[in-house]
Design an enzyme around this catalytic site. Structure first.
Site, PDB file in Angstrom:
ATOM      1  N   ARG A 143       0.798  -1.224   0.000  1.00 35.64           N
ATOM      2  CA  ARG A 143       0.000   0.000   0.000  1.00 35.64           C
ATOM      3  C   ARG A 143       0.828   1.271   0.000  1.00 35.64           C
ATOM      4  O   ARG A 143       0.334   2.326  -0.369  1.00 35.64           O
ATOM      5  CB  ARG A 143      -1.018  -0.059   1.134  1.00 35.64           C
ATOM      6  CG  ARG A 143      -2.066  -1.155   0.841  1.00 35.64           C
ATOM      7  CD  ARG A 143      -3.103  -1.314   1.915  1.00 35.64           C
ATOM      8  NE  ARG A 143      -2.599  -1.819   3.171  1.00 35.64           N
ATOM      9  CZ  ARG A 143      -2.497  -3.101   3.492  1.00 35.64           C
ATOM     10  NH1 ARG A 143      -2.860  -4.030   2.649  1.00 35.64           N
ATOM     11  NH2 ARG A 143      -2.049  -3.466   4.663  1.00 35.64           N
ATOM     12  N   GLU A 183       4.217  -9.272  14.952  1.00 37.66           N
ATOM     13  CA  GLU A 183       3.544  -9.850  16.107  1.00 37.66           C
ATOM     14  C   GLU A 183       3.174 -11.307  15.860  1.00 37.66           C
ATOM     15  O   GLU A 183       3.006 -12.082  16.788  1.00 37.66           O
ATOM     16  CB  GLU A 183       2.287  -9.043  16.429  1.00 37.66           C
ATOM     17  CG  GLU A 183       2.608  -7.630  16.893  1.00 37.66           C
ATOM     18  CD  GLU A 183       1.378  -6.781  17.058  1.00 37.66           C
ATOM     19  OE1 GLU A 183       0.399  -7.264  17.641  1.00 37.66           O
ATOM     20  OE2 GLU A 183       1.399  -5.625  16.600  1.00 37.66           O
TER      21      GLU A 183
END
Length: 191
Positions: free
Chosen positions: A72, A109
């Site tokens: 993006r 994560e």
């Protein structure tokens, strides 16, 4: 730093940008409130305002490289680079760039990932910004900074359209300034 803290407080463009971002609950997995910028891209005025705000910020900062993070960051980076007279350098996921590359792995994560850049795309001493759509903990931005600094670039700042406030305290971007346009809006209808 948020755009609203940098002379844009009350700027109606920021509210329009925030409204143009769709929040998709439970995507890609339960509990995630996905910030979907595809609706921003469909809104010509909000998309233009997003690019214009970044261009206004970086126009006079002697930036020669706009490095966009896959995927993006590719939607905003080229337009910003063209407008400020800089080159656009894509930072891609593994095995997407032909030719010789350098790589930087980083921890997410939920696992690990890697960014790659063409050898020779950035020269020592060039002034760079890193652009992406969203920053959470900053792991991807940190990897982008490391990649650019390994070839001798000066990373001036990182810029994101959206900053997730709930992870602000865990953000790590190697001491570089971070410029964020908006924080996500949590829609009542998404709960």
């Amino acid at each position: 730093m948020f755009a609203a803290e940098n002379g844009l407080r009350g700027d109606p463009r920021l509210q329009a940008i925030s409204r143009a971002i769709r929040v998709v609950p439970d995507f890609p997995k339960p509990g995630i409130m996905f910030q979907d910028i595809t609706t921003l891209l469909l809104d010509h005025k909000a998309f233009k305002d997003t690019v214009d705000i970044f261009v206004d910020r970086y126009r006079d900062m002697d930036i020669s490289v706009v490095a966009g993070v896959e995927a993006r960051g590719f939607m905003f980076g080229p337009a910003i680079a063209l407008a400020i007279g800089a080159k656009f350098v894509p930072l891609r996921k593994p095995r997407k760039l032909p030719g010789e590359v350098i790589s930087e792995s980083y921890v997410l994560e939920y696992g690990t990932d890697c960014l790659e850049m063409h050898v020779g795309a950035v020269e020592p001493g060039e002034r760079a910004i890193v652009i992406d759509d969203l920053v959470a903990t900053g792991g991807t931005l940190s990897a982008a900074i490391k990649l650019l600094e390994r070839v001798g670039a000066e990373v001036v700042e990182c810029a994101c359209v959206i900053g997730l406030p709930e992870v602000k305290d865990r953000r790590r971007i190697r001491g570089k300034p971070l410029y964020i346009l908006v924080e996500p809006r949590l829609l009542d209808e998404c709960r």
